[in-house]
Scaffold this active site. Structure first.
Site, PDB file in Angstrom:
ATOM      1  N   ALA A  38       0.817  -1.213   0.000  1.00 13.85           N
ATOM      2  CA  ALA A  38       0.000   0.000   0.000  1.00 13.85           C
ATOM      3  C   ALA A  38       0.851   1.263   0.000  1.00 13.85           C
ATOM      4  CB  ALA A  38      -0.918  -0.002   1.218  1.00 13.85           C
ATOM      5  N   ALA A  41       1.934   2.679   3.434  1.00  7.85           N
ATOM      6  CA  ALA A  41       2.839   1.903   4.293  1.00  7.85           C
ATOM      7  C   ALA A  41       4.166   2.602   4.607  1.00  7.85           C
ATOM      8  CB  ALA A  41       3.093   0.527   3.682  1.00  7.85           C
ATOM      9  N   ARG A  63      -1.240  -9.371  -3.411  1.00  4.98           N
ATOM     10  CA  ARG A  63      -1.920 -10.265  -4.363  1.00  4.98           C
ATOM     11  C   ARG A  63      -1.088 -10.409  -5.634  1.00  4.98           C
ATOM     12  NH1 ARG A  63      -7.046 -11.496  -2.758  1.00  4.98           N
ATOM     13  NH2 ARG A  63      -7.926 -10.223  -1.088  1.00  4.98           N
ATOM     14  N   LEU A 100      -5.010  -2.720   3.965  1.00 10.23           N
ATOM     15  CA  LEU A 100      -5.814  -3.183   2.835  1.00 10.23           C
ATOM     16  C   LEU A 100      -7.072  -2.332   2.684  1.00 10.23           C
ATOM     17  CD1 LEU A 100      -5.590  -7.011   3.609  1.00 10.23           C
ATOM     18  CD2 LEU A 100      -4.302  -5.753   1.855  1.00 10.23           C
ATOM     19  N   HIS A 105     -10.555  -5.732   5.822  1.00  5.85           N
ATOM     20  CA  HIS A 105      -9.990  -5.645   7.167  1.00  5.85           C
ATOM     21  C   HIS A 105     -10.483  -6.758   8.082  1.00  5.85           C
ATOM     22  CE1 HIS A 105      -8.911  -1.052   6.989  1.00  5.85           C
ATOM     23  NE2 HIS A 105      -8.309  -1.775   6.066  1.00  5.85           N
ATOM     24  N   LYS A 123      -7.525   2.500   9.828  1.00  8.88           N
ATOM     25  CA  LYS A 123      -8.916   2.930   9.974  1.00  8.88           C
ATOM     26  C   LYS A 123      -9.560   3.025   8.583  1.00  8.88           C
ATOM     27  CE  LYS A 123      -8.005   6.737   7.943  1.00  8.88           C
ATOM     28  NZ  LYS A 123      -8.677   6.983   6.651  1.00  8.88           N
ATOM     29  N   ASP A 206     -13.494   6.943   4.684  1.00  8.74           N
ATOM     30  CA  ASP A 206     -12.090   7.341   4.542  1.00  8.74           C
ATOM     31  C   ASP A 206     -11.737   8.531   5.431  1.00  8.74           C
ATOM     32  OD1 ASP A 206      -9.541   6.910   3.182  1.00  8.74           O
ATOM     33  OD2 ASP A 206      -9.901   8.875   2.285  1.00  8.74           O
TER      34      ASP A 206
END
Length: 415
Positions: A38, A41, A63, A100, A105, A123, A206
């Site tokens: 991500a 990260a 993935r 993710l 989650h 979150k 978000d």
């Protein structure tokens, strides 16, 4: 000039990672694995881990293995695993960071708990309140907690000195209104996962910081979502997903709150407002002069700008309006206003009784990681934390807003 130099130096150190201390012995390290390559990260875990002597990043899985390998090479992560499950089962991983899409989650957090891995969960934690109760109140988390497994929903802003300073300036029992605005420019394309209902997307998900802030300030739950207006994605995109929202709330005792967020603002609006949180108090008597038959009242308003990423820049403005009036009849004698600005880039500067060393350039995520490690190690932290009941309350508030707006509540893919 000195302030500008200090600001630029802080930004430079943030960009370069600043000081990276030597690591503790291997048997004392908390080894993190990352689920997904991500974009968040590096900011949220990789840089903070480099600055923490007891944390190391050992593995990543995505993935797309090629994407994971590229990510690992760029960030010097030694192990690339073939699947999320393989990472969670790895004996080279003690804790898992989950950035993710929202709708994934629940599944993977539960898998981590089953395998005894600590969980740092981005979150919003899950898709809705029912799922939050399953995750934070279910048998899996209870069994894991008994074994010392720690799980934290990553509301990083709550762990920084500036936020603690801001809260210290409030009188919770006399707050009557809270206003939170998050105006962001169009940073993400229309087809971004943030606007995919099937992945539990939507702006209220978000930008759920708005709800988190209000709940943290009041220290209690709202009684009602009194209004919620949304602007949604247009066909052929998913109309179940909002990109802009404006919501009002009623809290116990008649207190109110307004939360607003958008992913479709302008840069001018964003820079002009600087993510403000404004807290208004009722007027209270702070002094009585019996000889003159007078009393002094104070009405306080406190505004914090850039609460989400205060280490970049922030300002806390305190405006106290004083009124001296006659006790009998309430006739006003005189009135004046006192304004002050505060900042808290370190615990020392915040000066609220927390005796911990830190650096001005530390990210909010570094403070969060400190708290996470302290909890795992059984050490006393600064007092900041997001427990399971808090995370459940957070999802309840989001559900209330979606229902009021007429949009469906979110659902995780495994529900």
């Amino acid at each position: 000039m000195t302030s500008l130099i200090s600001l630029l130096n802080r930004w430079r150190l943030m960009a370069t990672g600043g000081h990276q201390p030597p690591k503790a012995p291997a048997n004392q390290l908390i080894r993190f694995g990352i689920l997904g390559a991500a974009n968040i990260a590096p900011l949220a875990i990789i840089t903070p881990a480099a600055q923490h002597p007891e944390v190391t990043i050992t593995a990543v899985a995505a993935r797309d293995r090629a994407k994971a390998e590229k990510f690992a090479k760029k960030h010097k992560i030694p192990i690339v695993l073939n699947s999320y499950q393989e990472l969670i089962e790895s004996d080279q991983v003690d804790a898992v960071y989950i950035p993710l899409p929202n709708g994934l989650h629940l599944e993977w957090a539960l898998e981590c708990l089953k395998k005894g891995k600590h969980v740092l969960l981005e979150k919003p934690s899950v898709g809705n309140e029912e799922e939050a109760r399953r995750l934070f109140g279910g048998e899996e988390v209870k069994a894991a907690a008994e074994k010392g497994v720690v799980m934290l929903e990553a509301f990083h802003y709550r762990f920084q000195p500036a936020w603690a300073l801001f809260l210290s300036l409030l009188d919770r029992t006399n707050i009557v209104d809270v206003n939170v605005n998050i105006i962001l420019p169009q940073l993400f394309p229309d087809n971004d996962i943030r606007f995919d209902y099937n992945l539990a997307g939507g702006a209220m998900m978000d930008l759920t910081y708005t709800n988190s802030v209000v709940r943290a300030i009041y220290g209690t739950e709202p009684e009602e979502c009194t209004s919620c207006e949304v602007q949604t994605m247009k066909p052929p995109l998913d109309e179940r997903c909002d990109h802009t929202f404006s919501t009002t709330w009623r809290f116990p005792g008649g207190a109110t709150a307004t939360t607003m967020g958008t992913h479709r603002g302008s840069w001018i609006e964003h820079l002009k407002t600087n993510l403000p949180v404004t807290v208004t108090h009722r007027a209270v008597v702070i002094e009585t002069n019996e000889e003159k038959g007078e009393e002094t009242l104070r009405k306080r308003k406190v505004t914090m700008r850039n609460f989400m990423m205060a280490m970049i820049w922030h300002r806390i403005d305190i405006e106290d309006e004083f009124v001296v009036r006659k006790k009998e009849g309430g006739e006003e004698v005189r009135r004046w206003t006192v304004k002050e600005s505060r900042k808290g880039y370190t615990w020392e500067e915040a000066n609220i009784g927390v005796d911990r060393k830190c650096e001005t350039y530390w990210l909010t995520y570094k403070y969060q990681l400190d708290a996470f490690v302290d909890r795992i190690k059984g050490r006393e932290g600064t007092g900041a934390w997001v427990d399971g009941e808090d995370s459940i309350g957070q999802m309840r508030m989001i559900d209330m807003a979606y229902r009021k707006s007429g949009l469906p509540t979110r659902v995780s893919k495994t529900s």
